[in-house]
Design a protein around this motif. Sequence first.
Motif, PDB file in Angstrom:
ATOM      1  N   THR A 164      -3.095  -9.114  -5.605  1.00 37.02           N
ATOM      2  CA  THR A 164      -3.722  -8.334  -6.550  1.00 37.02           C
ATOM      3  C   THR A 164      -3.790  -6.887  -6.084  1.00 37.02           C
ATOM      4  N   VAL A 165      -3.723  -6.093  -7.027  1.00 33.69           N
ATOM      5  CA  VAL A 165      -3.976  -4.733  -6.473  1.00 33.69           C
ATOM      6  C   VAL A 165      -4.872  -3.899  -7.695  1.00 33.69           C
ATOM      7  N   ILE A 166      -5.473  -3.076  -6.932  1.00 28.99           N
ATOM      8  CA  ILE A 166      -6.533  -2.171  -7.655  1.00 28.99           C
ATOM      9  C   ILE A 166      -6.247  -0.754  -7.815  1.00 28.99           C
ATOM     10  N   VAL A 167      -5.737   0.037  -8.711  1.00 23.16           N
ATOM     11  CA  VAL A 167      -5.280   1.270  -8.664  1.00 23.16           C
ATOM     12  C   VAL A 167      -6.299   2.253  -9.292  1.00 23.16           C
ATOM     13  N   GLU A 168      -6.447   3.720  -9.045  1.00 19.31           N
ATOM     14  CA  GLU A 168      -7.272   4.320  -9.473  1.00 19.31           C
ATOM     15  C   GLU A 168      -6.561   5.821  -9.807  1.00 19.31           C
ATOM     16  N   GLN A 169      -6.936   6.264 -11.060  1.00 17.05           N
ATOM     17  CA  GLN A 169      -6.359   7.498 -11.635  1.00 17.05           C
ATOM     18  C   GLN A 169      -7.486   8.334 -12.338  1.00 17.05           C
ATOM     19  N   ASP A 170      -7.796   9.473 -12.003  1.00 17.56           N
ATOM     20  CA  ASP A 170      -8.945  10.187 -12.525  1.00 17.56           C
ATOM     21  C   ASP A 170      -9.954   9.310 -13.074  1.00 17.56           C
ATOM     22  N   ALA A 202       8.194 -12.281  -1.115  1.00 14.62           N
ATOM     23  CA  ALA A 202       6.711 -12.063  -1.042  1.00 14.62           C
ATOM     24  C   ALA A 202       6.177 -10.326  -1.309  1.00 14.62           C
ATOM     25  N   LEU A 203       7.346  -9.503  -0.834  1.00 12.35           N
ATOM     26  CA  LEU A 203       7.517  -7.998  -1.132  1.00 12.35           C
ATOM     27  C   LEU A 203       7.417  -7.637  -2.738  1.00 12.35           C
ATOM     28  N   GLU A 204       8.128  -8.665  -3.275  1.00 11.93           N
ATOM     29  CA  GLU A 204       8.360  -8.401  -4.820  1.00 11.93           C
ATOM     30  C   GLU A 204       7.340  -8.653  -5.625  1.00 11.93           C
ATOM     31  N   ARG A 247       0.948  -1.137  -0.052  1.00 13.42           N
ATOM     32  CA  ARG A 247      -0.026   0.074  -0.069  1.00 13.42           C
ATOM     33  C   ARG A 247       0.902   1.410   0.318  1.00 13.42           C
ATOM     34  N   LYS A 248       1.997   1.063   0.639  1.00 13.84           N
ATOM     35  CA  LYS A 248       3.193   2.305   0.751  1.00 13.84           C
ATOM     36  C   LYS A 248       3.624   2.796  -0.704  1.00 13.84           C
ATOM     37  N   LEU A 249       3.229   1.737  -1.764  1.00  7.54           N
ATOM     38  CA  LEU A 249       4.204   1.970  -2.770  1.00  7.54           C
ATOM     39  C   LEU A 249       3.716   3.042  -3.839  1.00  7.54           C
ATOM     40  N   ASP A 250       2.429   3.310  -3.714  1.00  7.07           N
ATOM     41  CA  ASP A 250       1.965   4.370  -4.692  1.00  7.07           C
ATOM     42  C   ASP A 250       0.404   5.159  -4.001  1.00  7.07           C
ATOM     43  N   SER A 251       0.225   6.277  -4.347  1.00  5.71           N
ATOM     44  CA  SER A 251      -0.809   6.916  -3.825  1.00  5.71           C
ATOM     45  C   SER A 251      -2.268   6.505  -4.489  1.00  5.71           C
ATOM     46  N   ARG A 252      -1.823   5.896  -5.667  1.00  8.83           N
ATOM     47  CA  ARG A 252      -2.956   5.659  -6.493  1.00  8.83           C
ATOM     48  C   ARG A 252      -3.662   4.306  -6.204  1.00  8.83           C
ATOM     49  N   ILE A 253      -2.943   3.678  -5.321  1.00  9.12           N
ATOM     50  CA  ILE A 253      -3.488   2.323  -4.758  1.00  9.12           C
ATOM     51  C   ILE A 253      -4.594   2.209  -4.160  1.00  9.12           C
ATOM     52  N   GLU A 254      -5.942   1.831  -4.511  1.00 11.36           N
ATOM     53  CA  GLU A 254      -7.185   1.828  -3.770  1.00 11.36           C
ATOM     54  C   GLU A 254      -7.409   0.430  -3.133  1.00 11.36           C
ATOM     55  N   GLU A 271       5.518  -5.965  -8.043  1.00  9.26           N
ATOM     56  CA  GLU A 271       5.380  -6.120  -9.524  1.00  9.26           C
ATOM     57  C   GLU A 271       3.855  -6.080  -9.564  1.00  9.26           C
ATOM     58  N   ALA A 272       2.978  -6.353  -8.554  1.00 13.26           N
ATOM     59  CA  ALA A 272       1.492  -6.191  -9.126  1.00 13.26           C
ATOM     60  C   ALA A 272       1.181  -4.642  -9.317  1.00 13.26           C
ATOM     61  N   VAL A 273       1.741  -3.908  -8.523  1.00 13.34           N
ATOM     62  CA  VAL A 273       1.604  -2.302  -8.502  1.00 13.34           C
ATOM     63  C   VAL A 273       2.237  -1.977  -9.784  1.00 13.34           C
ATOM     64  N   ARG A 274       3.320  -2.450  -9.993  1.00  6.16           N
ATOM     65  CA  ARG A 274       3.970  -2.199 -11.539  1.00  6.16           C
ATOM     66  C   ARG A 274       2.949  -2.298 -12.694  1.00  6.16           C
ATOM     67  N   GLN A 275       2.529  -3.503 -12.557  1.00  5.32           N
ATOM     68  CA  GLN A 275       1.678  -3.950 -13.895  1.00  5.32           C
ATOM     69  C   GLN A 275       0.310  -3.010 -13.918  1.00  5.32           C
ATOM     70  N   ALA A 276      -0.152  -2.713 -12.690  1.00  4.15           N
ATOM     71  CA  ALA A 276      -1.445  -1.932 -12.607  1.00  4.15           C
ATOM     72  C   ALA A 276      -1.192  -0.611 -13.322  1.00  4.15           C
ATOM     73  N   LEU A 277      -0.010   0.090 -12.663  1.00  8.32           N
ATOM     74  CA  LEU A 277       0.218   1.393 -13.145  1.00  8.32           C
ATOM     75  C   LEU A 277       0.388   1.605 -14.529  1.00  8.32           C
TER      76      LEU A 277
END
Lengths: 483, 443
Positions: free
Chosen positions: A193-199, A224-226, A151-158, A230-236
């Motif tokens: 699994t991460v869900i991100v949102e932007q605009d 595990a942290l990797e 969750r700390k990796l990016d502010s767009r993580i929902e 990776e999930a965040v990178r793909q979503a972005l």
Amino acid sequence: MEILNLARQAILMPAGIQDGDIEKIMNRLLSSPVDAADIYFQSSHFESWVMEGGIIKEGSHNIEQGAGVRAVFGEKTGFAYSDRIELPVLLEAANNVKAIVRQGQEADPLHCKVSIKAADWSKHYATQNPLKSLPDQQKIDLLRRVDSETRKLDSRIEEVIVSLVGVHEHILVARQDGSLVADVRPLVRMNVTVIVEQDGQREQGSMGGGGRSDYNYFIDRDIALEYGREAVRQALVNLEAVDAPAGNMTVVLGPGWPGILLHEAIGHGLEGDFNRKGTSAFSGRVGERVASDLCTVVDDGTLQGRRGSLTIDDEGTPTEKTVLIENGILKGYMQDQLNARLMSVNPTGNGRRESYAHLPMPRMTNTYMLPGQHDPEEIIKSVKKGLYAKNFGGGQVDITSGKFVFSASEAYLIENGKITRAVKGATLIGNGPEVLTKVSMVGTDLELDSGVGSCGKDGQSVPVGVGQPTLKIDGLTVGGTSV
Amino acid sequence: MQNQEQINHLKTIVQNILDEAAKQGASAAEAGLSQENGLSVSVRLGDVETIEHHCDQGLGVTVYFGQRKGSASTTDLSAASIKETVSAACSIARYTSEDEYSGLPEPELLATEFPDLDLNHPWDIGVDGAITLAVECEDAARSYHAEISNSEGASVDTHQGIRVMGNSLGFLQGYASTRHSLSCSVLAQRGDSMQRDYWYTVARNARDLQSAVDVGNKAAERTLRRLQARSLSTRQCPVLYCAETASGLLSSFIGAISGGNLYRKSSFLLDALDTRVFPEFVRIHEQPYLKGALGSGAYDGEGVATQARDIVSEGILRGYVLSTYSARKLGLHSTGNAGGVHNLTIDPGKFDYQGMLKELNTGLLVTELMGQGVNMVTGDYSRGAAGFWVENGEIQYPVEEITIAGNLKDMLKNIVAVGNDVDYRGNIRTGSILVERMSIAGE
């Protein structure tokens, strides 16, 4: 011996089944002139933990145990199973299945004697129970850490969903010659699994892995942290993606999980049952060219600790590294006992079943292509206009027409030898017997997937692995919307 | 009567599980138990290939300690195993978090009426009878045409099961049901072109199955018509989903309005309630009380009463598909859909299959879809397809090795017509569906 004893303790002793009981069941099966018979005992313990919305939301513990009794006569198979491992139940099952042999035919009175064969094969994973490899509190702590760090990796993580699954399985196979063989199989998997949102636009990314190991696999090297990163990178990446192109074009597949290409395009078509029956697009083609001479493809159940690995298959045959395609030439098929016998070839250790309640059939283990000569960067540079596909979801094949699909979840345009814009996921479709003939460059960078694959056939699911180096295919249909 | 005795026996076990959970300190609990017996017989090239005797049982239990939850399941129904299973669930609940939305359904939503839905019709066909029927079916397919060159066989399946569920609110119900099917798959060859296709029939009552000869003929006809399929050039055109593939389109729609995807915000139909999702002529509803149908049931997986209700009317989304948990997450009430929808039906239009081809006029008829290329979050859709190229309402030639792509949000809005050629074999009942325009990728 050690493994056999573990399996006896886990399955037979609690049920009060002795060697003499196994002999009785087998003798009942052999009282008709069957060609082959086996009894498959299984006991599996399974747990899963899910963290979602920042809380440990779900946990479950499941036990599955039972025995399957099989008799084979020519091309005919009789099969019955029960989740009650009890002598009267299994004797009745034996009565039912031996009826596969036409009535009136009596066997020479054979007497089966249980004999313990020394297991002279090497083991491809440890036997310890992954469910007990960490105290429950530490499993929870691991999930919480992955959740909070991700969750700390990016502010767009929902939203972040983390799951942890472990299986400890004992199997024991009694065969018609009286031999007893056993295996103890650990399997773990973690997914983020991460869900991100932007605009107002949402996207999802997912990464996971595991193998025949225990939970320390995810803690060592912070793997595990990797998965979270990776999930965040793909979503972005997918937030920026434009419409995927549509049509036939040069496709470069990244290393590792894109090896699902091999699984779908050729793997299923090379399973022994389809080829014995002549229903595969590859039937009767051993010795023929089915790929460019850059391609050598193997199915290898012997890799240490991989998700698709097995020490012995579900018929008690040790697994091996089977060459399917060598320098473009089709060398052979993957076999279980039944199909090997009917095709007069050796079994290859590919007889697998989802559980005691399913019949074994030829299935893949870890299927991958050996590395080639090309630098991956050089491969991208050689493409003027095309698609670079890096991550995939699932796939499917029609083994008769040879048509297969696999769906890219992360892909980019290649323009003038450079990777440029990210494009939306799209399904790729091709013809199995043809696609590998269009492989014009094979990278040096063989990678195996991270350990997430499950394969379905005839309603049975088994864990598998895939892998490949970077590959260039001169022409594959990409199913985007941008016409 | 025998069934009723067995149901009562299983009810006693479920009650024991619930009592055991209370004894171990759970503040609430839910348990389900199933037993199933079956026979599957397959024949190939006129001879028996497999005879399988099925016998499955399993129990699952969920316990709550306040707002903490734990689950466990086992295939072993012995008293000792039941105790261990409950204890495993309780142990898990020590580690899960307080979740204000978790718990049993609201008592007033639990089903209180249990009409006989006519779901239980055992088929006393026996191994020999099943072999005879399967051989008759495969023979019909193999003798249909000289180009039928090989076979994957025909099979007969018959299953009878009992399900019982209960919870600590006093709900304790069970029912028996059956399911029978006959299927056939054959290959055809012409020159280098080899194709395979299949057909099947399924019903609660064997009397409602299609005849063996009809199933065999249909399998053969479907295989033959695929021979010498070719690809298409990349283009945009209208797409007609045949009834069997149209159900996949509706199932993606149901996925998007299901509670789990909505509260995770991983749906392309967020906040779509009371807005137009389909064209005005579309009505989609659930029919849980249809007698003898495959998706019928008076209560869902949590004991909540099912509802005959409109999910879409006049093209407007009227309700979601919710379980107790997902409903609470969304501030709503369960719609009786824990475990899915019940006989989801889209009202058929005025055209039959031929009429729908005329409506399509020139475009693609899709009869098979491959792969899972649906992104539930964005609605982006891209799947492998096979079917037929149609001009002026007439089938021209079979096509394969193409993909069809679009965005589901647009595809649902741009449905032009729904046929009355309804496929009644599954839990989703739809005729063929014509979508105005999609992207086709090919050679």
